[in-house]
Design an enzyme around this catalytic site. Structure first.
Site, PDB file in Angstrom:
ATOM      1  N   GLU A 188       0.838  -1.189   0.000  1.00 16.88           N
ATOM      2  CA  GLU A 188       0.000   0.000   0.000  1.00 16.88           C
ATOM      3  C   GLU A 188       0.879   1.246   0.000  1.00 16.88           C
ATOM      4  O   GLU A 188       1.898   1.301   0.679  1.00 16.88           O
ATOM      5  CB  GLU A 188      -0.915   0.035   1.236  1.00 16.88           C
ATOM      6  CG  GLU A 188      -2.032  -0.973   1.183  1.00 16.88           C
ATOM      7  CD  GLU A 188      -3.128  -0.731   2.220  1.00 16.88           C
ATOM      8  OE1 GLU A 188      -3.073   0.276   2.956  1.00 16.88           O
ATOM      9  OE2 GLU A 188      -4.049  -1.567   2.278  1.00 16.88           O
ATOM     10  N   HIS A 194      -4.568   6.358   0.057  1.00 21.98           N
ATOM     11  CA  HIS A 194      -3.790   5.131   0.091  1.00 21.98           C
ATOM     12  C   HIS A 194      -4.312   4.183  -0.976  1.00 21.98           C
ATOM     13  O   HIS A 194      -5.346   4.430  -1.591  1.00 21.98           O
ATOM     14  CB  HIS A 194      -3.767   4.489   1.480  1.00 21.98           C
ATOM     15  CG  HIS A 194      -5.026   3.824   1.917  1.00 21.98           C
ATOM     16  ND1 HIS A 194      -6.097   4.520   2.419  1.00 21.98           N
ATOM     17  CD2 HIS A 194      -5.380   2.516   1.947  1.00 21.98           C
ATOM     18  CE1 HIS A 194      -7.063   3.672   2.752  1.00 21.98           C
ATOM     19  NE2 HIS A 194      -6.658   2.447   2.463  1.00 21.98           N
ATOM     20  N   HIS A 206      -5.155   0.111  -2.371  1.00 24.27           N
ATOM     21  CA  HIS A 206      -5.550  -1.249  -2.002  1.00 24.27           C
ATOM     22  C   HIS A 206      -5.050  -2.185  -3.102  1.00 24.27           C
ATOM     23  O   HIS A 206      -5.699  -2.319  -4.140  1.00 24.27           O
ATOM     24  CB  HIS A 206      -7.064  -1.363  -1.870  1.00 24.27           C
ATOM     25  CG  HIS A 206      -7.604  -0.926  -0.561  1.00 24.27           C
ATOM     26  ND1 HIS A 206      -8.943  -0.998  -0.255  1.00 24.27           N
ATOM     27  CD2 HIS A 206      -6.995  -0.425   0.545  1.00 24.27           C
ATOM     28  CE1 HIS A 206      -9.138  -0.554   0.969  1.00 24.27           C
ATOM     29  NE2 HIS A 206      -7.970  -0.187   1.475  1.00 24.27           N
ATOM     30  N   ASP A 257      -9.547   0.534   7.922  1.00 22.63           N
ATOM     31  CA  ASP A 257      -9.493   1.926   7.463  1.00 22.63           C
ATOM     32  C   ASP A 257     -10.350   2.815   8.355  1.00 22.63           C
ATOM     33  O   ASP A 257      -9.924   3.909   8.749  1.00 22.63           O
ATOM     34  CB  ASP A 257      -9.958   2.046   6.009  1.00 22.63           C
ATOM     35  CG  ASP A 257      -9.005   1.419   5.017  1.00 22.63           C
ATOM     36  OD1 ASP A 257      -7.793   1.342   5.308  1.00 22.63           O
ATOM     37  OD2 ASP A 257      -9.479   0.991   3.944  1.00 22.63           O
TER      38      ASP A 257
END
Length: 143
Positions: free
Chosen positions: A23, A83, A85, A96
């Site tokens: 990530e 971010h 995935h 999250d």
């Protein structure tokens, strides 16, 4: 709503491709105008997670404070985070939500499938405390 220009949008998606299969993470800087978060720059951050960087991220607090300070010097505030995935949908996870603490900020997630950025979604952290916080779908306008 989150407004972001093509350059910053492409940059955060490319960041996810560069860090795949881990990530990526970063910060959205800008200002809020009549409830709309307007991104004027992005800042890449290092993912300090060593135990499960393929499905978790963490931004070092010292780096966060440095980015916040540099942004304020330019007249920008932190208005969100992003971010990726890797090989997972661009939807927020229970982790999250548990690790989101900046109310009124955008949380942008890009799904990176087999090394290629796919879908990018944004979510606003709403609520007033840890007991009633929620991540709700937020439209993205790319200009």
């Amino acid at each position: 709503m989150l407004k972001i220009n093509h350059t910053d949008y492409d940059s955060l998606r490319h960041h996810g491709e560069q860090t795949y299969p881990h990530e990526c993470c970063g910060i959205l800087l800008g200002h809020v105008d009549d409830g709309t978060r307007i991104v004027t720059s992005t800042a890449r951050a290092g993912n300090t997670r060593t135990d499960s960087a393929h499905n978790r991220y963490n931004i070092d607090p010292k780096e966060l404070v440095q980015i916040q300070r540099e942004g304020r010097n330019r007249g920008e505030d932190i208005i969100g985070f992003y971010h990726s995935h890797p090989d997972h949908p661009a939807r927020w996870s229970s982790t999250d939500l548990a690790e989101a603490h900046w109310f009124g900020c955008s949380y942008v997630i890009t799904s990176v499938e087999k090394g290629k950025a796919a879908i990018t979604n944004s979510f606003e952290l709403t609520g007033s405390d840890e007991d009633n916080k929620r991540l709700v779908d937020e439209p993205i306008e790319i200009s």
